[in-house]
Design a protein around this motif. Structure first.
Motif, PDB file in Angstrom:
ATOM      1  N   LEU A  21       0.721  -1.208  -0.232  1.00 17.26           N
ATOM      2  CA  LEU A  21       0.194   0.137   0.162  1.00 17.26           C
ATOM      3  C   LEU A  21       0.776   1.126   0.066  1.00 17.26           C
ATOM      4  N   TYR A  22       0.421   2.001  -1.016  1.00 16.36           N
ATOM      5  CA  TYR A  22       1.266   3.243  -1.062  1.00 16.36           C
ATOM      6  C   TYR A  22       0.460   4.465  -0.579  1.00 16.36           C
ATOM      7  N   PRO A  23       0.852   4.596   0.416  1.00 16.95           N
ATOM      8  CA  PRO A  23      -0.700   6.213   0.512  1.00 16.95           C
ATOM      9  C   PRO A  23      -0.124   7.554   0.249  1.00 16.95           C
ATOM     10  N   GLY A  24      -1.002   8.485   0.123  1.00 19.18           N
ATOM     11  CA  GLY A  24      -0.179   9.323   0.246  1.00 19.18           C
ATOM     12  C   GLY A  24      -1.758  10.648   0.043  1.00 19.18           C
ATOM     13  N   SER A  25      -0.165  11.903  -0.299  1.00 18.06           N
ATOM     14  CA  SER A  25      -1.807  13.437  -0.546  1.00 18.06           C
ATOM     15  C   SER A  25      -1.724  13.133  -1.948  1.00 18.06           C
ATOM     16  N   PHE A  26      -1.009  12.730  -2.818  1.00 21.97           N
ATOM     17  CA  PHE A  26      -0.839  13.267  -3.359  1.00 21.97           C
ATOM     18  C   PHE A  26      -2.057  14.398  -3.957  1.00 21.97           C
ATOM     19  N   ASP A  27      -1.596  15.672  -4.139  1.00 22.08           N
ATOM     20  CA  ASP A  27      -2.030  17.003  -4.162  1.00 22.08           C
ATOM     21  C   ASP A  27      -1.404  17.584  -5.088  1.00 22.08           C
ATOM     22  N   PRO A  28      -1.238  17.960  -6.241  1.00 19.04           N
ATOM     23  CA  PRO A  28      -1.431  16.604  -7.458  1.00 19.04           C
ATOM     24  C   PRO A  28      -0.263  15.592  -7.074  1.00 19.04           C
ATOM     25  N   GLU A  54      -7.838  11.171  -7.036  1.00 14.39           N
ATOM     26  CA  GLU A  54      -8.050   9.677  -7.235  1.00 14.39           C
ATOM     27  C   GLU A  54      -8.209   9.602  -8.619  1.00 14.39           C
ATOM     28  N   GLU A  55      -8.662  10.370  -9.137  1.00 16.31           N
ATOM     29  CA  GLU A  55      -8.780  10.584 -10.835  1.00 16.31           C
ATOM     30  C   GLU A  55      -7.480  10.170 -11.263  1.00 16.31           C
ATOM     31  N   MET A  56      -7.069  11.891 -11.490  1.00 13.06           N
ATOM     32  CA  MET A  56      -6.103  12.165 -11.522  1.00 13.06           C
ATOM     33  C   MET A  56      -4.608  11.182 -11.755  1.00 13.06           C
ATOM     34  N   LEU A  57      -4.517  10.130 -10.474  1.00 13.63           N
ATOM     35  CA  LEU A  57      -4.049   9.029  -9.770  1.00 13.63           C
ATOM     36  C   LEU A  57      -4.773   8.104 -11.460  1.00 13.63           C
ATOM     37  N   ALA A  88      -3.522   4.633  -2.681  1.00 13.90           N
ATOM     38  CA  ALA A  88      -4.153   5.485  -2.115  1.00 13.90           C
ATOM     39  C   ALA A  88      -4.155   7.008  -1.954  1.00 13.90           C
ATOM     40  N   ALA A  89      -5.069   7.962  -2.275  1.00 16.32           N
ATOM     41  CA  ALA A  89      -5.036   9.285  -2.032  1.00 16.32           C
ATOM     42  C   ALA A  89      -6.110   9.505  -0.718  1.00 16.32           C
ATOM     43  N   MET A  90      -5.523   9.915   0.357  1.00 12.66           N
ATOM     44  CA  MET A  90      -5.579  10.214   1.021  1.00 12.66           C
ATOM     45  C   MET A  90      -5.714  11.444   2.136  1.00 12.66           C
ATOM     46  N   VAL A  91      -6.213  11.599   3.260  1.00 15.46           N
ATOM     47  CA  VAL A  91      -6.226  13.130   3.927  1.00 15.46           C
ATOM     48  C   VAL A  91      -4.845  13.011   4.922  1.00 15.46           C
ATOM     49  N   ASN A  92      -4.428  14.734   4.750  1.00 18.07           N
ATOM     50  CA  ASN A  92      -3.324  14.465   5.302  1.00 18.07           C
ATOM     51  C   ASN A  92      -3.631  15.902   6.098  1.00 18.07           C
ATOM     52  N   THR A  93      -4.176  15.856   7.437  1.00 14.91           N
ATOM     53  CA  THR A  93      -4.793  16.569   8.372  1.00 14.91           C
ATOM     54  C   THR A  93      -3.744  17.692   8.467  1.00 14.91           C
ATOM     55  N   THR A  94      -2.317  17.889   8.275  1.00 13.28           N
ATOM     56  CA  THR A  94      -1.337  18.901   8.402  1.00 13.28           C
ATOM     57  C   THR A  94      -1.015  19.702   7.127  1.00 13.28           C
ATOM     58  N   LYS A  95      -2.139  19.302   6.374  1.00 11.47           N
ATOM     59  CA  LYS A  95      -2.064  20.335   4.928  1.00 11.47           C
ATOM     60  C   LYS A  95      -3.063  20.916   4.923  1.00 11.47           C
ATOM     61  N   ASP A  96      -2.635  21.717   4.210  1.00  7.57           N
ATOM     62  CA  ASP A  96      -3.642  22.267   3.017  1.00  7.57           C
ATOM     63  C   ASP A  96      -3.782  21.932   1.841  1.00  7.57           C
ATOM     64  N   GLY A  97      -4.938  21.215   1.758  1.00  5.37           N
ATOM     65  CA  GLY A  97      -4.581  20.907  -0.278  1.00  5.37           C
ATOM     66  C   GLY A  97      -5.735  21.914  -1.447  1.00  5.37           C
ATOM     67  N   VAL A  98      -5.203  21.475  -2.453  1.00  4.69           N
ATOM     68  CA  VAL A  98      -6.184  22.232  -3.361  1.00  4.69           C
ATOM     69  C   VAL A  98      -7.074  21.400  -4.080  1.00  4.69           C
ATOM     70  N   PHE A  99      -6.968  19.928  -4.012  1.00  7.34           N
ATOM     71  CA  PHE A  99      -7.890  19.132  -5.007  1.00  7.34           C
ATOM     72  C   PHE A  99      -8.356  18.487  -4.086  1.00  7.34           C
ATOM     73  N   GLN A 100     -10.169  18.440  -4.535  1.00  9.47           N
ATOM     74  CA  GLN A 100     -10.838  17.293  -3.361  1.00  9.47           C
ATOM     75  C   GLN A 100     -10.136  15.291  -4.084  1.00  9.47           C
ATOM     76  N   LYS A 116      -7.035   4.373  -5.416  1.00 13.41           N
ATOM     77  CA  LYS A 116      -8.096   4.273  -4.774  1.00 13.41           C
ATOM     78  C   LYS A 116      -7.794   5.393  -3.506  1.00 13.41           C
ATOM     79  N   MET A 117      -9.494   5.971  -2.854  1.00 13.42           N
ATOM     80  CA  MET A 117      -9.404   7.005  -2.019  1.00 13.42           C
ATOM     81  C   MET A 117      -9.592   6.616  -0.748  1.00 13.42           C
ATOM     82  N   PHE A 118      -9.352   6.669  -0.191  1.00 15.72           N
ATOM     83  CA  PHE A 118      -9.366   6.694   1.414  1.00 15.72           C
ATOM     84  C   PHE A 118      -9.220   7.948   2.407  1.00 15.72           C
TER      85      PHE A 118
END
Ligand code: PNS
Length: 164
Positions: A12-19, A58-61, A41-53, A74-76
């Motif tokens: 499993l390779y998790p990250g924000s991927f934003d983008p 997930e779609e870009m990945l 897995a595109a995931m939520v990093n609560t310590t970062k302010d992102g741009v993309f939903q 996947k997104m989680f």
């Protein structure tokens, strides 16, 4: 079957991927060559302010790794360890760009190991990608900089749509 190398190894390779950027793609390609199955897995990093939903990330990945048949995206929204258990992943995989990444990544790896017993394997990024970071790509794109050599084409298009 955690850590059992005699059977299919799923990571499993998790990250924000934003983008997602070319440094991420390099890690995904390396993981895909080393392991039988890779879940990104595109995931939520609560310590970062992102741009993309999350669904946009997930779609870009998904379009960016379409050339890799053993990679699933996947997104989680939740804990990495819960997703690893849900997906029956043997290991978590993370990329390391520089020493500055290490402290935080080590702590997360230890936390996840303490919580569930899963181990994290680190893949060092190649020097040509080690400066890439989503936050700098967002900043460049926001102010009209050329990021086309740093991200997959669909991501460059999406950034253009986002920032004009
Ligand atoms: O690409 P990033 O921002 O470095 O990825 C960090 C990420 C999303 C993997 C991390 O924030 C994370 O694991 N988030 C999910 C929630 C979780 O499991 N938190 C505990 C981490 S020890």
């Amino acid at each position: 079957m955690s850590g059992d190398l005699s059977t299919v190894t799923r990571v499993l390779y998790p990250g924000s991927f934003d983008p997602v950027h070319n440094g991420h793609i390099e890690i995904i390609e390396t993981a895909a060559s080393l392991f039988d199955e890779v879940i990104v897995a595109a995931m939520v990093n609560t310590t970062k302010d992102g741009v993309f939903q999350l669904d946009d990330r997930e779609e870009m990945l998904t379009v960016s790794v379409a050339h890799l048949s053993n990679v699933r995206v996947k997104m989680f929204s939740g804990l990495v360890v819960d997703l690893a258990q849900e997906e029956d992943a043997d290991f978590i995989v993370k990329g390391l760009r520089a020493v500055s990444d290490f402290e935080n990544e080590l702590q997360m790896a230890q936390m996840n190991n303490a919580a569930s017993g899963i181990h994290t394997l680190f893949i060092p990024s190649a020097s040509r990608s080690s400066f890439l970071a989503s936050k700098f790509i967002r900043d460049f794109a926001r102010w009209g900089g050329d990021i086309s050599a740093m991200v997959p084409e669909p991501v460059a298009i999406k950034l253009k749509e986002q920032f004009g």
